[in-house]
Design an enzyme around this catalytic site. Structure first.
Site, PDB file in Angstrom:
ATOM      1  N   ARG A 187       5.540   7.270  13.268  1.00 28.79           N
ATOM      2  CA  ARG A 187       5.414   7.827  11.919  1.00 28.79           C
ATOM      3  C   ARG A 187       4.696   9.165  11.940  1.00 28.79           C
ATOM      4  O   ARG A 187       3.655   9.306  12.582  1.00 28.79           O
ATOM      5  CB  ARG A 187       4.599   6.847  11.065  1.00 28.79           C
ATOM      6  CG  ARG A 187       4.378   7.273   9.645  1.00 28.79           C
ATOM      7  CD  ARG A 187       3.441   6.306   8.931  1.00 28.79           C
ATOM      8  NE  ARG A 187       2.166   6.944   8.682  1.00 28.79           N
ATOM      9  CZ  ARG A 187       1.049   6.298   8.338  1.00 28.79           C
ATOM     10  NH1 ARG A 187       1.041   4.985   8.227  1.00 28.79           N
ATOM     11  NH2 ARG A 187      -0.056   6.960   8.117  1.00 28.79           N
TER      12      ARG A 187
ATOM     13  N   HIS B  69       0.839  -1.201   0.000  1.00 26.90           N
ATOM     14  CA  HIS B  69       0.000   0.000   0.000  1.00 26.90           C
ATOM     15  C   HIS B  69       0.871   1.247   0.000  1.00 26.90           C
ATOM     16  O   HIS B  69       2.087   1.171   0.200  1.00 26.90           O
ATOM     17  CB  HIS B  69      -0.877   0.020   1.260  1.00 26.90           C
ATOM     18  CG  HIS B  69      -0.061   0.254   2.507  1.00 26.90           C
ATOM     19  ND1 HIS B  69       0.757  -0.705   3.049  1.00 26.90           N
ATOM     20  CD2 HIS B  69       0.092   1.355   3.285  1.00 26.90           C
ATOM     21  CE1 HIS B  69       1.379  -0.216   4.107  1.00 26.90           C
ATOM     22  NE2 HIS B  69       0.990   1.036   4.275  1.00 26.90           N
TER      23      HIS B  69
ATOM     24  N   ASP C 113       0.558   5.213   1.909  1.00 24.47           N
ATOM     25  CA  ASP C 113      -0.225   5.782   3.001  1.00 24.47           C
ATOM     26  C   ASP C 113      -1.243   6.807   2.494  1.00 24.47           C
ATOM     27  O   ASP C 113      -0.903   7.705   1.719  1.00 24.47           O
ATOM     28  CB  ASP C 113       0.705   6.416   4.041  1.00 24.47           C
ATOM     29  CG  ASP C 113       1.613   5.367   4.672  1.00 24.47           C
ATOM     30  OD1 ASP C 113       1.223   4.188   4.682  1.00 24.47           O
ATOM     31  OD2 ASP C 113       2.715   5.733   5.124  1.00 24.47           O
TER      32      ASP C 113
ATOM     33  N   HIS D 123       4.710   0.293  -0.016  1.00 28.47           N
ATOM     34  CA  HIS D 123       5.497  -0.461   0.954  1.00 28.47           C
ATOM     35  C   HIS D 123       4.713  -1.588   1.606  1.00 28.47           C
ATOM     36  O   HIS D 123       3.481  -1.632   1.546  1.00 28.47           O
ATOM     37  CB  HIS D 123       6.112   0.474   2.008  1.00 28.47           C
ATOM     38  CG  HIS D 123       5.114   1.315   2.741  1.00 28.47           C
ATOM     39  ND1 HIS D 123       4.586   2.472   2.229  1.00 28.47           N
ATOM     40  CD2 HIS D 123       4.538   1.163   3.968  1.00 28.47           C
ATOM     41  CE1 HIS D 123       3.741   3.000   3.099  1.00 28.47           C
ATOM     42  NE2 HIS D 123       3.688   2.221   4.160  1.00 28.47           N
TER      43      HIS D 123
END
Ligand code: OGA
Ligand code: MN
Length: 286
Positions: free
Chosen positions: A277, A103, A105, A261
């Site tokens: 993150r 996917h 983000d 990723h």
């Protein structure tokens, strides 16, 4: 001057000689941004950062997102999304199942994220080797490698990206609460071009992913399904992949337009993994 060491893969570079806890000069920051655009994934080793410093550096890239999974953010820091298998007082301190399918983000938002800045606080180890690697695939390399007939075929097509597709299919999907009405309202299905132009480099990117892309718009049935399956397999071919082996103190930035990723869940408690993150706001794909 920065020292930049590209990986041997289609994307990724290490940047040496920078202490991200400092207030960096604009010239240094601009060199970092240029490397980020060129290599799509850049990382710095041995960083020691307080949450405020992580957030301050991230803000230089733009406004930060606050994740829809509020329960996964670090208390007091809504901009810090925690990815961790750690349980404290019987409660998960972050998302235990982030990224278990390919996917990028926030691809399911109208304005997907520009990039994510990921800081490794604790890395699971076995026999002196790190576990819990993350794989990155270059969406520019994937696009370039397509046969020209395929490039023509998909040039004007759009695909539907759907948060609920990813949300419900995780390893621990049974453990995730159903989406609330507010979360659903914030994440309606959204169409994006399959071939996306990078807003800073102008490069074309193959913008579909296994996790959230649910179908090709305007191509129903068998034809759409097989085209999507073919594109998804191509997008993450090993030719386009860089595999990051984490060290404590790594600070890694990935581009959510030119890469996707995947997390490798090959560890379990008592091996602890704790990552934080920030997510930079992006712009509508074109
Ligand atoms: C993320 C994610 C992957 C990982 O935080 O966006 O997908 O390896 N993480 O934890
Ligand atoms: Mn992710």
């Amino acid at each position: 001057m920065l020292t930049i060491t590209p990986t041997n893969a289609a994307l990724g570079a290490e940047i040496l000689g920078v202490d991200l806890s400092r207030d960096l000069a604009d010239t240094t920051f601009n060199e970092i941004v240029a490397a980020f655009h060129e290599y799509e994934v850049v990382y710095f080793r041995n960083q020691t950062l307080r949450p405020e410093q992580h957030i301050a550096f991230s803000r230089r890239f733009g406004e930060l997102e606050k994740h829809v999974r509020v329960d996964c953010c670090r208390p007091g820091y809504p901009e810090l999304f925690v990815v961790s298998n750690v349980i404290e007082n019987g409660k998960a301190i972050g998302s235990r199942d982030a990224g278990l399918f390919w996917h990028s983000d926030l691809c399911y938002m109208k304005e997907p994220s520009r990039g994510s800045l990921f800081y490794a606080r604790e890395v699971p180890m076995k026999d002196g080797e790190p576990l819990g690697d993350t794989l990155f695939a270059s969406a520019t390399a994937a696009y370039e490698a397509l046969p020209s007939s395929m490039k023509t075929k998909i040039a004007k097509l759009k695909a539907v990206n759907s948060y609920s597709k990813g949300y419900y299919r995780d390893r621990n999907s049974g453990a995730r609460a159903p989406l609330t009405e507010d979360q659903k309202r914030r994440t309606p299905d959204i169409e994006h071009p399959i071939v996306r132009t990078h807003p800073f480099t102008g490069k074309k990117c193959l913008f579909v992913n296994e996790g959230y892309t649910s179908r090709i718009a305007a191509l129903d049935g068998e034809e759409g399904e097989s085209l999507l399956t073919e594109l998804l397999a191509h997008a993450t071919d090993e030719r386009f992949i860089y595999r990051h082996r984490w060290q404590v103190g790594d600070f890694l930035i990935w581009d959510n337009c030119s890469t996707q990723h995947l997390a490798i869940p090959d560890y379990a408690l008592p091996q602890r993994r704790l990552m934080e993150r920030t997510t930079v706001r992006g712009s509508a794909p074109f």
